[in-house]
Structure formats: C-alpha cells, structure tokens
Write a protein that holds these residues in place. Structure first.
Motif, PDB file in Angstrom:
ATOM      1  N   LEU A  13       0.835  -1.207   0.000  1.00 25.45           N
ATOM      2  CA  LEU A  13       0.000   0.000   0.000  1.00 25.45           C
ATOM      3  C   LEU A  13       0.863   1.247   0.000  1.00 25.45           C
ATOM      4  O   LEU A  13       0.577   2.214  -0.702  1.00 25.45           O
ATOM      5  CB  LEU A  13      -0.931  -0.004   1.220  1.00 25.45           C
ATOM      6  CG  LEU A  13      -2.065  -1.015   1.192  1.00 25.45           C
ATOM      7  CD1 LEU A  13      -2.843  -0.988   2.499  1.00 25.45           C
ATOM      8  CD2 LEU A  13      -3.007  -0.740   0.030  1.00 25.45           C
ATOM      9  N   ARG A  15       3.900   1.608  -1.199  1.00 28.02           N
ATOM     10  CA  ARG A  15       4.528   1.798  -2.510  1.00 28.02           C
ATOM     11  C   ARG A  15       3.521   2.294  -3.530  1.00 28.02           C
ATOM     12  O   ARG A  15       3.815   3.147  -4.366  1.00 28.02           O
ATOM     13  CB  ARG A  15       5.153   0.483  -2.976  1.00 28.02           C
ATOM     14  CG  ARG A  15       6.433   0.157  -2.241  1.00 28.02           C
ATOM     15  CD  ARG A  15       6.888  -1.256  -2.482  1.00 28.02           C
ATOM     16  NE  ARG A  15       7.263  -1.459  -3.878  1.00 28.02           N
ATOM     17  CZ  ARG A  15       7.670  -2.612  -4.377  1.00 28.02           C
ATOM     18  NH1 ARG A  15       7.730  -3.671  -3.599  1.00 28.02           N
ATOM     19  NH2 ARG A  15       8.009  -2.726  -5.629  1.00 28.02           N
ATOM     20  N   TYR A  16       2.317   1.776  -3.443  1.00 24.59           N
ATOM     21  CA  TYR A  16       1.292   2.180  -4.406  1.00 24.59           C
ATOM     22  C   TYR A  16       0.979   3.648  -4.268  1.00 24.59           C
ATOM     23  O   TYR A  16       0.930   4.388  -5.250  1.00 24.59           O
ATOM     24  CB  TYR A  16       0.030   1.335  -4.198  1.00 24.59           C
ATOM     25  CG  TYR A  16      -1.048   1.588  -5.224  1.00 24.59           C
ATOM     26  CD1 TYR A  16      -2.094   2.463  -4.960  1.00 24.59           C
ATOM     27  CD2 TYR A  16      -1.021   0.945  -6.460  1.00 24.59           C
ATOM     28  CE1 TYR A  16      -3.082   2.693  -5.911  1.00 24.59           C
ATOM     29  CE2 TYR A  16      -2.001   1.174  -7.415  1.00 24.59           C
ATOM     30  CZ  TYR A  16      -3.034   2.037  -7.128  1.00 24.59           C
ATOM     31  OH  TYR A  16      -4.008   2.270  -8.065  1.00 24.59           O
ATOM     32  N   ARG A  19       3.840   6.070  -5.294  1.00 23.38           N
ATOM     33  CA  ARG A  19       3.954   6.279  -6.735  1.00 23.38           C
ATOM     34  C   ARG A  19       2.983   7.345  -7.197  1.00 23.38           C
ATOM     35  O   ARG A  19       3.133   7.905  -8.284  1.00 23.38           O
ATOM     36  CB  ARG A  19       3.694   4.970  -7.480  1.00 23.38           C
ATOM     37  CG  ARG A  19       4.873   4.002  -7.385  1.00 23.38           C
ATOM     38  CD  ARG A  19       4.426   2.580  -7.709  1.00 23.38           C
ATOM     39  NE  ARG A  19       3.733   2.518  -8.981  1.00 23.38           N
ATOM     40  CZ  ARG A  19       4.332   2.677 -10.142  1.00 23.38           C
ATOM     41  NH1 ARG A  19       5.621   2.894 -10.185  1.00 23.38           N
ATOM     42  NH2 ARG A  19       3.666   2.628 -11.256  1.00 23.38           N
ATOM     43  N   ARG A  20       1.968   7.611  -6.409  1.00 26.69           N
ATOM     44  CA  ARG A  20       1.010   8.662  -6.722  1.00 26.69           C
ATOM     45  C   ARG A  20       1.284   9.924  -5.914  1.00 26.69           C
ATOM     46  O   ARG A  20       0.432  10.776  -5.770  1.00 26.69           O
ATOM     47  CB  ARG A  20      -0.419   8.177  -6.478  1.00 26.69           C
ATOM     48  CG  ARG A  20      -0.892   7.342  -7.642  1.00 26.69           C
ATOM     49  CD  ARG A  20      -1.725   6.168  -7.181  1.00 26.69           C
ATOM     50  NE  ARG A  20      -2.088   5.395  -8.378  1.00 26.69           N
ATOM     51  CZ  ARG A  20      -1.275   4.506  -8.943  1.00 26.69           C
ATOM     52  NH1 ARG A  20      -0.110   4.244  -8.421  1.00 26.69           N
ATOM     53  NH2 ARG A  20      -1.654   3.850 -10.050  1.00 26.69           N
TER      54      ARG A  20
ATOM     55  N   LEU B 433      -2.750  -7.830  -3.751  1.00 22.51           N
ATOM     56  CA  LEU B 433      -2.085  -6.519  -3.698  1.00 22.51           C
ATOM     57  C   LEU B 433      -0.812  -6.541  -4.531  1.00 22.51           C
ATOM     58  O   LEU B 433      -0.513  -5.582  -5.247  1.00 22.51           O
ATOM     59  CB  LEU B 433      -1.748  -6.162  -2.243  1.00 22.51           C
ATOM     60  CG  LEU B 433      -2.915  -5.750  -1.364  1.00 22.51           C
ATOM     61  CD1 LEU B 433      -2.443  -5.525   0.077  1.00 22.51           C
ATOM     62  CD2 LEU B 433      -3.572  -4.487  -1.886  1.00 22.51           C
ATOM     63  N   LEU B 437      -0.046  -4.151  -7.669  1.00 21.01           N
ATOM     64  CA  LEU B 437       1.129  -3.270  -7.656  1.00 21.01           C
ATOM     65  C   LEU B 437       2.004  -3.556  -8.869  1.00 21.01           C
ATOM     66  O   LEU B 437       2.517  -2.643  -9.524  1.00 21.01           O
ATOM     67  CB  LEU B 437       1.912  -3.482  -6.356  1.00 21.01           C
ATOM     68  CG  LEU B 437       3.115  -2.574  -6.137  1.00 21.01           C
ATOM     69  CD1 LEU B 437       2.681  -1.112  -6.080  1.00 21.01           C
ATOM     70  CD2 LEU B 437       3.846  -2.950  -4.857  1.00 21.01           C
ATOM     71  N   ASP B 440       0.514  -2.061 -11.912  1.00 23.52           N
ATOM     72  CA  ASP B 440       0.676  -0.614 -11.875  1.00 23.52           C
ATOM     73  C   ASP B 440       2.077  -0.229 -12.353  1.00 23.52           C
ATOM     74  O   ASP B 440       2.251   0.684 -13.160  1.00 23.52           O
ATOM     75  CB  ASP B 440       0.448  -0.126 -10.442  1.00 23.52           C
ATOM     76  CG  ASP B 440       0.276   1.374 -10.376  1.00 23.52           C
ATOM     77  OD1 ASP B 440       1.013   2.031  -9.611  1.00 23.52           O
ATOM     78  OD2 ASP B 440      -0.579   1.904 -11.102  1.00 23.52           O
ATOM     79  N   GLU B 444       3.218   1.721 -16.001  1.00 20.71           N
ATOM     80  CA  GLU B 444       4.047   2.917 -16.082  1.00 20.71           C
ATOM     81  C   GLU B 444       5.298   2.651 -16.920  1.00 20.71           C
ATOM     82  O   GLU B 444       5.688   3.478 -17.744  1.00 20.71           O
ATOM     83  CB  GLU B 444       4.454   3.385 -14.679  1.00 20.71           C
ATOM     84  CG  GLU B 444       5.150   4.739 -14.746  1.00 20.71           C
ATOM     85  CD  GLU B 444       5.501   5.306 -13.387  1.00 20.71           C
ATOM     86  OE1 GLU B 444       5.071   4.713 -12.367  1.00 20.71           O
ATOM     87  OE2 GLU B 444       6.215   6.315 -13.355  1.00 20.71           O
ATOM     88  N   ARG B 487      14.719   4.612 -12.687  1.00 24.64           N
ATOM     89  CA  ARG B 487      14.151   4.616 -11.331  1.00 24.64           C
ATOM     90  C   ARG B 487      13.318   3.372 -11.100  1.00 24.64           C
ATOM     91  O   ARG B 487      13.307   2.807 -10.023  1.00 24.64           O
ATOM     92  CB  ARG B 487      13.299   5.870 -11.140  1.00 24.64           C
ATOM     93  CG  ARG B 487      12.910   6.121  -9.691  1.00 24.64           C
ATOM     94  CD  ARG B 487      11.987   7.285  -9.574  1.00 24.64           C
ATOM     95  NE  ARG B 487      10.676   6.961 -10.120  1.00 24.64           N
ATOM     96  CZ  ARG B 487       9.611   7.743 -10.027  1.00 24.64           C
ATOM     97  NH1 ARG B 487       9.708   8.891  -9.411  1.00 24.64           N
ATOM     98  NH2 ARG B 487       8.477   7.405 -10.554  1.00 24.64           N
TER      99      ARG B 487
END
Lengths: 116, 501
Positions: A13, A15-16, A19-20, B433, B437, B440, B444, B487
């Motif tokens: 959570l 890290r998610y 990133r935002r 999760l 992740l 996600d 990107e 990164r």
C-alpha cells in the motif's frame, strides 16, 4: 497512515500511494499507531480491524478518547457484526472489505482527503 | 595460354568500366565538407544536372557534384577576396549568383563563372536579388535601384521606377513579366521594366507585424515567387503571412498561418509537380497541408531551400543537408525504422527488470504458498524447564503434588491446516495486492518506454545543424524518460544501454 499487522500489506500500500505522490506512514500495531499519533497528525487513517495486540476498533476508541478527530477508513477481512458494531459511534468515513482493490482504494482516499 | 590471359584481361577491364560507371552514378551523401566555418546564405540545384549543388556563403560561391565523392569547392571566376553571396538564381541557359560585389553568371554544370554586372559604387555593386526572363533579359536589384540588360544589348540600363525610394527585396520573373517586391508591396512590369504597376499593397490588406517587438508597425513584404508553368500563380511572403493569387495579382488570398512564423520567413518554394507550398523560416522548413503548416525540418537558423529530386536541399547558417535523406527515407519505412534500436532493451526485458527491482514477481506468491504448505506439516514445538505439578481429585479429598524441576518437550500439530491453512487468507490478500502493484508498475514502464521510443523516432526523422529549442526540449525529455525508467528498474535500463553500445 496505514495500520496493519501484515508487513507485506503495509509495504504494498505504501509503494502504491508513494507512486502517486501520496506520503504514507505505517504502523504495524494499534499501539504503534497511538505512539505515532502523539507526534504526527495524518490526513487519513487506514486502520485494519483485526490485528495482533489491540484490535483496530479498540485503537480507534482510544484515538477518539484523546479527542483526535482524524478521518478514518476501517479495513476488514471479515464481516463480523459483533466486532464492527462499536464503529457506528466512532465517526468513521467508511468501512472497506478485503481483498483491497487498489484503484478503488485510491479513489476513496483521494476523495476523502479532498473533503474539508 | 595467351588466349586465356587475353580473356582474363578483357574481363578485368570490363569489370573496371562497369564499376566506374556505377560509382559515377552513385549518389554520395550531401555534407558540409568544404563549407565548414562559413556562414551559408544561398543554395540552388543545377537545372540540367540534379547532382550539381551550388552553395553561397558570406565568403563565396561553392559547388559540389553529388555523383562524385568529394566536397564543396570554390567556383572559379568570383573575386578571390571574400564575397558574400545573396542569392543564386536560374536563367534559361546559365546560373546567376547575386553577390555583394556584383552579379556573376556561369554554366549550369559549374565549369566557370564570370562577372556580368559590377560597379565601382558599392550601392550599385551590391546585388540583393536577381531574376532572368525567358528571353535572357537579366535584372539585378541593388540599393541604388534596378538594373537590367536585354540579351541583345551589351550595356546595362537603370530601370525608371516610381518606387525608387523603396529598396527591392526580391525579384521574380516568369512568362515575360518581371515582379519586384518592396517592403510596402509588389510591382509588376510587362514591358521589361519600362513601366510598372503595383499589384499588391500591404496597407490595403491592413496587415500589421506579428512580431511582438514590432507591434503596431505595418507588415513588410520579404519575398515573391511563383510557378513558371502557371504564370498567373504568385506567392508573396509578408511578415504577417503568405499571400497568393491565381489571377496575376487581381485578387489576393491570405494562406493559413497556423504553425508558421511568417515574421522570420526566408524563402517560399512551390513544388512544380503537385503545387505543394514550402516555406523556409528561421525555425526550419514548413509545408502547407490543408489549413496548417507542418513543421518538416526543425532548425533554429534555416536560411534557404532548393528543390532536388523528390525532396529539398536545406541550408542553415552552418550546415547543408537533404530532406528527407535517402537513408532516412528508408529508415522511416516499415520495420527498418525500429531496427536501429535493436541494441536497446526490449519492452519485455525492461518489464522484467522492473519486476525484479520491485520484487513483485509471481515467484513471491509461490514462495508464500510453499512455505504455508511446509508449515502445515511442521509441529508447534514447546520446550520448558519447570516444576511438574500433579493434581489428584478424589471423592473425599484433593491432592496437589509439586515435583522437582525438570525438562518438558511438547509437539503439537494443527491437522486442519493440511486441509485449509489459515494463512491462505492472508496469502490471498497479499497476492492480490502484489499483482495490482505489479500491474501498476508495468503500466508505467510500458508508457514511459514507448513515449521514449516515439521521441527517439521523432528526433531521428528530423535533421538539424544546431538544435532548435524544440529539439533541445525533446532531447531533455528523452533523458528524463530514460531516468524514469532507471528509477523503476534500479538503473538496470541504462546499464544495459551502455553495455550494448
């Protein structure tokens, strides 16, 4: 602030949201969360209901007893009526159930954070 | 034996001849070799041999034959001292170079040039623009006025102009008509400069400067050209835009300006095959497509363009190149355009780098499940060292007996875990999760990777001598995208790039 006794959940959570560009602090227990809140005031608290040590509900009770009106979203894996009943009087924003959908959680967090 | 030797020698000679011919017809790449350190001002391609390219600089006139290896060489016949070339124009039989020291003419295959117009007085000697009619009448526009020489006459005459106070900035000749552009408009003469008629007036069009520094001033004409095959079609470059007429100046229409900066217009070129309109401005070369100008070539100091084969020769202050180049045309078609990036990590490799760095691979989930399974077979072990307490409950009495300290070991199995492990719920939550992740991160990575690739292709498809601001911005963005990918991959992306170079 994310309070959950599972390290992986806290990490993913964090890290998610990082990133935002959402700053996150974590706590692995209710006790640690209370200690942190002595010095910091998060905009929003994601609080797991079932944890080792004191439960999320008891943690929230203590927070409210201290006069802290921080916005709280409870996170629970079970629909335990007995466990969740006290939440009605503890002024929470929402109660979301696991498994967490990160996109929806993000929307919820952003929406709540943007409210005055 | 002699017969064999003779055949071998003959074969060798034939091979040499064939190779030499092939070599002669080969198109050598256009570079600025021979022009380095000079500031380019004009360009033209020979009307009789598309391989012969003339380049004018602030120091002289140069020529290159692209069918031969080599570089630009000075054209013989111009003054030995530095002579700034203003313009290079075609006549029916010769090529003319308008320079600060007069007008020079030479053969279209560049063998030699000779002076056709010069004067002692600098204001008359400096030829800003030149034009030649089909009958060979030459016109030279100087600060002191317009001079002309019909082919049958040996002497030059000065044209009587009603607009003599205004300096001629551009000349154009076609179908027996000579056009002279001055700041305020365009004049036309149908009788070889004996009389003139104004056919375009900036004031009538209420044109004002688009340049903010000259806001409020009237716009100024800078260029005139047309299509010799269609004498009634003309184009006039004004600092506020480009105007066109298809009835020889009776009615004018302003072309759309979207995407073009007319304030810095240098040249207008009309493609004879499709009447496509090209404009060379400081920011580069533009082509009118519909209602917008497409920025074909980005530069920050484009000086002139000339048509060659199916493309253009473009000059900037310090460089000369073809657009599009033969090599680049091939590069931009089909898979060849992407082949140049074969040394870079593929999208799949980059995604794997990101997964590894982010520690979000499927292996982790399998590892959790494996450990949970093993744990089900493992007992809970308890070891203690304490007194043993025994209780006996009888019908009439209870007895408690406390023994000495002793070691105690107990093993406990949760057999239900073999059927359903309580950790499974937690594993499910964590797995979901982790997968989210990972998706996600991959989304990107994919977006950054292909944005970077598109930028690389854009930069590769334009040719610049010195980067324009837009090109510099793109290069910086490219570096930024590379850094963002680093990164996400823990710098693995750049490491692979460097190691593959």
């Amino acid at each position: 602030m994310i309070v959950d006794d599972e390290a992986d959940v806290r990490e993913y959570l964090k890290r998610y949201f990082k990133r935002r560009k959402i700053e996150v602090i974590t706590a692995e227990s209710g006790e640690e969360a209370l200690r942190i809140m002595d010095t910091q005031q998060p905009d929003l608290l994601l609080l797991d209901v079932r944890m080792g040590g004191i439960t999320g509900v008891d943690t929230l009770k203590k927070i409210r007893e201290r006069g802290n009106q921080v916005r709280v979203i409870m996170v629970t894996g079970v629909a335990d009526e007995e466990l969740l009943r006290p939440l009605k009087n503890l002024d929470i924003l929402a109660c979301i159930h696991k498994p967490l959908i990160l996109e929806e959680l993000e929307k919820e967090v952003l929406q709540r954070c943007s409210q005055p | 034996m002699f017969k064999t030797l003779f055949v071998a020698v003959l074969f060798f000679l034939l091979s040499v001849i064939v190779c030499a011919r092939a070599f002669a017809q080969a198109n050598h790449a256009l570079t600025n070799e021979g022009l380095k350190g000079q500031e380019l001002t004009a360009v033209a391609v020979s009307a009789i041999n598309e391989n012969i390219v003339f380049a004018g600089t602030k120091e002289g006139l140069y020529v290159r034959d692209l069918s031969l290896p080599g570089y630009f060489r000075p054209v013989p016949g111009l003054p030995p001292e530095k002579t700034a070339v203003r313009q290079i124009v075609h006549g029916p039989r010769q090529v003319y170079a308008a320079t600060e020291k007069g007008l020079f003419a030479g053969s279209a295959d560049s063998r030699s040039f000779g002076n056709v117009w010069t004067r002692a007085q600098e204001s008359e000697r400096d030829v800003k623009s030149a034009a030649v009619l089909e009958d060979g009448t030459i016109f030279a526009a100087t600060k002191s006025g317009l001079f002309y020489k019909p082919p049958q006459e040996g002497a030059w005459s000065k044209a009587a102009l009603d607009f003599e106070a205004e300096e001629i900035v551009s000349l154009y000749a076609a179908a027996g008509i000579i056009y002279a552009a001055v700041s305020s408009g365009v004049y036309r003469s149908i009788d070889s400069a004996k009389s003139w008629e104004k056919i375009f007036n900036v004031y009538e069009h209420n044109e004002v400067q688009e340049d903010e520094d000259r806001e409020g001033e009237s716009a100024a004409v800078s260029y005139i050209t047309g299509l010799p095959q269609e004498p009634s079609l003309l184009y006039v470059g004004v600092s506020s835009g480009i105007f066109t007429t298809n009835d020889n100046g009776g009615a004018w229409e302003k072309l759309p300006s979207g995407g073009l900066e007319p304030a810095n217009l240098k040249t207008i070129l009309i493609n004879p095959s499709d009447k496509g309109v090209f404009a060379a401005a400081k920011a580069g070369v533009f082509k009118l497509e519909g209602k917008e100008w497409k920025h074909l070539v980005m530069t920050h100091d484009c000086q002139a363009i000339a048509p060659r084969k199916n493309g253009l020769i473009v000059i900037t202050a310090n460089d000369i190149f073809e657009y599009p180049s033969a090599a680049k045309q091939q590069d931009l078609t089909g898979d060849d355009s992407l082949a140049r990036f074969n040394h870079e990590p593929s999208i799949e490799e980059t995604q794997q780098m990101a997964i590894a760095y982010g520690n979000v691979s499927d292996r982790k989930i399998k590892d959790w499940q494996r450990r949970a399974s093993v744990r089900a077979f493992m007992p809970q072990l308890t070891l203690d060292y304490d007194k043993t307490v025994t209780t006996a409950l009888g019908a009439s009495y209870d007895r408690v007996q406390v023994g000495p300290r002793d070691w105690g070991l107990s093993l406990k199995w949760e057999l239900a875990d073999l059927i359903f492990n309580g950790d499974q719920t937690s594993i499910d939550t964590r797995s979901r999760l982790l997968v989210q992740l990972r998706n996600d991160i991959l989304a990107e990575v994919t977006r950054l990777y292909f944005e970077r690739r598109k930028l690389q292709l854009e930069l590769a498809s334009s040719k610049t001598a010195v980067p324009a601001r837009e090109e510099m911005d793109k290069k910086l963005r490219l570096m930024e995208l590379t850094a963002l990918l680093d990164r996400l991959t823990g710098t693995a992306f750049s490491k692979v790039l460097k190691s593959n170079k």
